[in-house]
Write a protein that holds these residues in place. Sequence first.
Motif, PDB file in Angstrom:
ATOM      1  N   GLY A   1       0.725  -1.237   0.124  1.00  0.00           N
ATOM      2  CA  GLY A   1      -0.152  -0.045  -0.094  1.00  0.00           C
ATOM      3  C   GLY A   1       0.665   1.143  -0.110  1.00  0.00           C
ATOM      4  N   LEU A   2       1.890   1.121   0.537  1.00  0.00           N
ATOM      5  CA  LEU A   2       2.966   2.305   0.473  1.00  0.00           C
ATOM      6  C   LEU A   2       3.418   2.664  -0.880  1.00  0.00           C
ATOM      7  CD1 LEU A   2       4.853   1.651   3.765  1.00  0.00           C
ATOM      8  CD2 LEU A   2       2.992   3.431   3.335  1.00  0.00           C
ATOM      9  N   ALA A   3       3.345   1.523  -1.848  1.00  0.00           N
ATOM     10  CA  ALA A   3       3.779   1.977  -3.389  1.00  0.00           C
ATOM     11  C   ALA A   3       2.667   1.851  -4.326  1.00  0.00           C
ATOM     12  CB  ALA A   3       4.841   0.989  -3.521  1.00  0.00           C
ATOM     13  N   ASP A   4       1.339   2.141  -3.705  1.00  0.00           N
ATOM     14  CA  ASP A   4       0.181   2.473  -4.487  1.00  0.00           C
ATOM     15  C   ASP A   4       0.261   3.738  -5.542  1.00  0.00           C
ATOM     16  OD1 ASP A   4      -2.815   1.219  -4.295  1.00  0.00           O
ATOM     17  OD2 ASP A   4      -2.765   3.454  -5.083  1.00  0.00           O
ATOM     18  N   PRO A   5      -0.106   3.503  -6.663  1.00  0.00           N
ATOM     19  CA  PRO A   5       0.026   4.638  -7.619  1.00  0.00           C
ATOM     20  C   PRO A   5      -0.827   5.950  -6.734  1.00  0.00           C
ATOM     21  CG  PRO A   5      -0.502   2.672  -8.611  1.00  0.00           C
ATOM     22  CD  PRO A   5      -0.721   2.359  -7.305  1.00  0.00           C
TER      23      PRO A   5
ATOM     24  N   VAL B   1      -3.653   7.039  -1.207  1.00  0.00           N
ATOM     25  CA  VAL B   1      -3.761   5.726  -0.716  1.00  0.00           C
ATOM     26  C   VAL B   1      -2.427   5.628   0.257  1.00  0.00           C
ATOM     27  CG1 VAL B   1      -3.608   3.377  -1.157  1.00  0.00           C
ATOM     28  CG2 VAL B   1      -5.290   4.538  -2.215  1.00  0.00           C
ATOM     29  N   ARG B   2      -1.195   6.036  -0.276  1.00  0.00           N
ATOM     30  CA  ARG B   2       0.102   5.939   0.133  1.00  0.00           C
ATOM     31  C   ARG B   2      -0.062   6.510   1.360  1.00  0.00           C
ATOM     32  NH1 ARG B   2       1.872   7.235  -5.164  1.00  0.00           N
ATOM     33  NH2 ARG B   2       2.515   9.192  -4.464  1.00  0.00           N
ATOM     34  N   LEU B   3      -0.428   7.784   1.585  1.00  0.00           N
ATOM     35  CA  LEU B   3      -0.356   8.521   2.824  1.00  0.00           C
ATOM     36  C   LEU B   3      -1.372   8.064   3.826  1.00  0.00           C
ATOM     37  CD1 LEU B   3      -0.186  12.273   1.461  1.00  0.00           C
ATOM     38  CD2 LEU B   3       1.678  10.907   2.262  1.00  0.00           C
TER      39      LEU B   3
ATOM     40  N   VAL C   1      10.803   0.100   4.901  1.00  0.00           N
ATOM     41  CA  VAL C   1      10.832   1.214   3.907  1.00  0.00           C
ATOM     42  C   VAL C   1      11.984   2.091   3.933  1.00  0.00           C
ATOM     43  CG1 VAL C   1       9.928   3.765   3.477  1.00  0.00           C
ATOM     44  CG2 VAL C   1       8.343   1.620   4.132  1.00  0.00           C
ATOM     45  N   VAL C   2      12.627   2.329   5.119  1.00  0.00           N
ATOM     46  CA  VAL C   2      14.113   2.783   5.309  1.00  0.00           C
ATOM     47  C   VAL C   2      14.944   1.795   4.765  1.00  0.00           C
ATOM     48  CG1 VAL C   2      15.766   3.800   6.940  1.00  0.00           C
ATOM     49  CG2 VAL C   2      13.217   4.026   7.160  1.00  0.00           C
ATOM     50  N   ALA C   3      14.835   0.582   5.038  1.00  0.00           N
ATOM     51  CA  ALA C   3      16.010  -0.360   4.713  1.00  0.00           C
ATOM     52  C   ALA C   3      15.987  -0.504   3.025  1.00  0.00           C
ATOM     53  CB  ALA C   3      15.663  -1.687   5.097  1.00  0.00           C
ATOM     54  N   ASP C   4      14.878  -0.486   2.234  1.00  0.00           N
ATOM     55  CA  ASP C   4      14.881  -0.499   1.031  1.00  0.00           C
ATOM     56  C   ASP C   4      14.423   0.802   0.402  1.00  0.00           C
ATOM     57  OD1 ASP C   4      15.177  -1.956  -1.579  1.00  0.00           O
ATOM     58  OD2 ASP C   4      13.380  -2.934  -1.335  1.00  0.00           O
ATOM     59  N   TYR C   5      14.666   1.930   0.766  1.00  0.00           N
ATOM     60  CA  TYR C   5      13.950   3.229   0.376  1.00  0.00           C
ATOM     61  C   TYR C   5      13.935   3.381  -1.060  1.00  0.00           C
ATOM     62  CZ  TYR C   5      18.874   4.976  -0.675  1.00  0.00           C
ATOM     63  OH  TYR C   5      20.102   5.090  -1.335  1.00  0.00           O
ATOM     64  N   ARG C   6      14.829   2.830  -1.894  1.00  0.00           N
ATOM     65  CA  ARG C   6      14.846   3.208  -3.437  1.00  0.00           C
ATOM     66  C   ARG C   6      13.563   2.743  -4.019  1.00  0.00           C
ATOM     67  NH1 ARG C   6      17.276   6.942  -6.939  1.00  0.00           N
ATOM     68  NH2 ARG C   6      19.451   7.164  -6.270  1.00  0.00           N
ATOM     69  N   ARG C   7      12.745   1.732  -3.265  1.00  0.00           N
ATOM     70  CA  ARG C   7      11.673   1.228  -3.804  1.00  0.00           C
ATOM     71  C   ARG C   7      10.397   2.233  -3.461  1.00  0.00           C
ATOM     72  NH1 ARG C   7       9.972  -3.849  -0.952  1.00  0.00           N
ATOM     73  NH2 ARG C   7       8.092  -3.498  -2.233  1.00  0.00           N
ATOM     74  N   PHE C   8      10.613   3.183  -2.845  1.00  0.00           N
ATOM     75  CA  PHE C   8       9.338   3.872  -2.353  1.00  0.00           C
ATOM     76  C   PHE C   8       9.502   5.374  -2.574  1.00  0.00           C
ATOM     77  CE2 PHE C   8       9.985   0.638   0.314  1.00  0.00           C
ATOM     78  CZ  PHE C   8       8.619   0.143   0.671  1.00  0.00           C
TER      79      PHE C   8
END
Length: 270
Positions: free
Chosen positions: A7-11, A15-17, A41-48
């Motif tokens: 959900g944190l990567a939703d378009p 929704v993300r917020l 999220v912090v560990a893989d920050y480039r995904r977000f």
Amino acid sequence: MSHDVRGLADPDRSVRLSVLGRLLLLAGDGDDDAAQVLRAVVADYRRFDPEIYTRALNQVGLFGDASLAGPLLDCLADADYGCQAWAAGACGRLGIDAAVPLLIDLSAHPDGFAREAACRALGQLGEEAAIVALAARLDDPAEFVRAAAAAALAEIGGQRALASLWRAFESKSYPRMGYVAAALAQFGPLVFDRLVRATRHDDPELRFWAARALGSTGDPRADSILTRLAAEDDGVTRTGAHVRTAARTALRTLHRAERRTSSDDEIRQP
């Protein structure tokens, strides 16, 4: 993880917020699964999206731990992602000492917000190796960066940090030096006698800011000195501020500190 990170990567930004807000609330209530998602999220920050990352780091105290040191250092060195200031803040709050060299570099970043964040983090980490870099920022073109550097030097403490602040005080490079006065006041007994001597200086600029600093020391010995300045000193600074006004303000500050101390003492008594 029982909470879905997708959900944190939703378009859809809303929704993300919304998902992020719910996770932060849950993490604040002690939900370990929510905290684990936020650490991911912090560990893989480039995904977000950077907005999700930075909003999460604004609340890093709810979920952060030592496991985030590596990815935070990576982001701190990642100029392309553009979130170095937030990574700096998280390093400071989490006590990641390994960030010091990168933070020193960031303190000279072209962006003032990044410089300010680096200064604040260096102060939180209390690393003496940062004193030279922070002293350089006392001459930063942005006042808010100068203020952050002064506060950081006060947090680090010691004679070297005090010497840097005193040089800035005596140089009078800027007409508004309230942040330097406030930082000097944090050194208490180390700087008290110097400030007293400065109240007798020929330059009203130094007398003005020395008075302000003395009021913030909380030292009762300052009372008679400030009372004298408030009654007798007719000096005016280059901005038109009056030394006697500074002394009166400082007296009020001093008396408030004395009342707080007295109240705290009463509370501590059995």
